[in-house]
Design an enzyme around this catalytic site. Structure first.
Site, PDB file in Angstrom:
ATOM      1  N   VAL A  90      76.981  56.830 149.394  1.00 28.54           N
ATOM      2  CA  VAL A  90      77.423  57.985 150.173  1.00 28.54           C
ATOM      3  C   VAL A  90      76.704  57.940 151.523  1.00 28.54           C
ATOM      4  O   VAL A  90      75.480  57.988 151.571  1.00 28.54           O
ATOM      5  CB  VAL A  90      77.112  59.312 149.441  1.00 28.54           C
ATOM      6  CG1 VAL A  90      77.562  60.499 150.276  1.00 28.54           C
ATOM      7  CG2 VAL A  90      77.767  59.338 148.072  1.00 28.54           C
ATOM      8  N   PRO A  91      77.448  57.853 152.619  1.00 26.22           N
ATOM      9  CA  PRO A  91      76.820  57.730 153.946  1.00 26.22           C
ATOM     10  C   PRO A  91      76.298  59.071 154.482  1.00 26.22           C
ATOM     11  O   PRO A  91      76.775  59.591 155.497  1.00 26.22           O
ATOM     12  CB  PRO A  91      77.946  57.168 154.809  1.00 26.22           C
ATOM     13  CG  PRO A  91      79.192  57.722 154.191  1.00 26.22           C
ATOM     14  CD  PRO A  91      78.907  57.765 152.707  1.00 26.22           C
ATOM     15  N   CYS A  92      75.304  59.620 153.800  1.00 30.63           N
ATOM     16  CA  CYS A  92      74.743  60.924 154.184  1.00 30.63           C
ATOM     17  C   CYS A  92      74.210  60.925 155.613  1.00 30.63           C
ATOM     18  O   CYS A  92      74.175  61.973 156.266  1.00 30.63           O
ATOM     19  CB  CYS A  92      73.626  61.314 153.220  1.00 30.63           C
ATOM     20  SG  CYS A  92      74.173  61.506 151.511  1.00 30.63           S
ATOM     21  N   HIS A  93      73.811  59.758 156.118  1.00 34.49           N
ATOM     22  CA  HIS A  93      73.260  59.679 157.466  1.00 34.49           C
ATOM     23  C   HIS A  93      74.290  60.032 158.532  1.00 34.49           C
ATOM     24  O   HIS A  93      73.934  60.357 159.652  1.00 34.49           O
ATOM     25  CB  HIS A  93      72.686  58.281 157.726  1.00 34.49           C
ATOM     26  CG  HIS A  93      73.702  57.192 157.671  1.00 34.49           C
ATOM     27  ND1 HIS A  93      74.187  56.703 156.472  1.00 34.49           N
ATOM     28  CD2 HIS A  93      74.340  56.517 158.646  1.00 34.49           C
ATOM     29  CE1 HIS A  93      75.076  55.745 156.723  1.00 34.49           C
ATOM     30  NE2 HIS A  93      75.185  55.623 158.043  1.00 34.49           N
ATOM     31  N   ARG A  94      75.569  60.017 158.195  1.00 31.38           N
ATOM     32  CA  ARG A  94      76.624  60.345 159.152  1.00 31.38           C
ATOM     33  C   ARG A  94      76.849  61.843 159.286  1.00 31.38           C
ATOM     34  O   ARG A  94      77.659  62.274 160.099  1.00 31.38           O
ATOM     35  CB  ARG A  94      77.931  59.658 158.741  1.00 31.38           C
ATOM     36  CG  ARG A  94      77.828  58.153 158.784  1.00 31.38           C
ATOM     37  CD  ARG A  94      79.108  57.493 158.346  1.00 31.38           C
ATOM     38  NE  ARG A  94      78.885  56.055 158.204  1.00 31.38           N
ATOM     39  CZ  ARG A  94      79.585  55.270 157.401  1.00 31.38           C
ATOM     40  NH1 ARG A  94      80.569  55.783 156.669  1.00 31.38           N
ATOM     41  NH2 ARG A  94      79.308  53.993 157.325  1.00 31.38           N
TER      42      ARG A  94
END
Length: 106
Positions: A52-56
């Site tokens: 899951v690209p939480c950094h985005r």
């Protein structure tokens, strides 16, 4: 409801393309909970799934927001995707913000 909310949030975040960002509020809205930006932050903080690209997911107005105990990691991941970060802000936020037309609800 909590698990349903979490699942919807994670589904939205997985759709944010590389090199683009969305705010916590954008994600909440796309998940069908337009007033739950803070709850989205909690889901991001507790996620732990590397898929899951939480950094985005960033704060309103282009501020980086939190990333657990590793704010520098968030900055580095965004930069690796071509996102320019100056201090605690994403440069050209309005340009790289994931467009509403692509944030349709889950």
């Amino acid at each position: 409801m909590a698990s349903s909310f979490r699942a919807r949030v994670l589904a939205v975040v997985r759709r944010i393309p590389s090199g683009r960002v969305a705010t916590y509020g954008d994600v909440a809205e796309a998940a069908g909970f337009p007033r739950a930006a803070r709850a989205v932050g909690t889901v991001m903080r507790d996620c732990g799934d590397p898929g899951v690209p939480c950094h985005r997911v960033i704060a309103a107005g282009g501020a980086l927001g939190g990333f657990g105990q590793w704010p520098q990691l968030k900055r580095e991941r965004l930069r690796a995707e071509g996102v320019t970060v100056h201090g605690q802000r994403v440069k050209d936020f309005r340009t790289i913000r994931w467009p509403r037309s692509h944030r349709s609800t889950v």
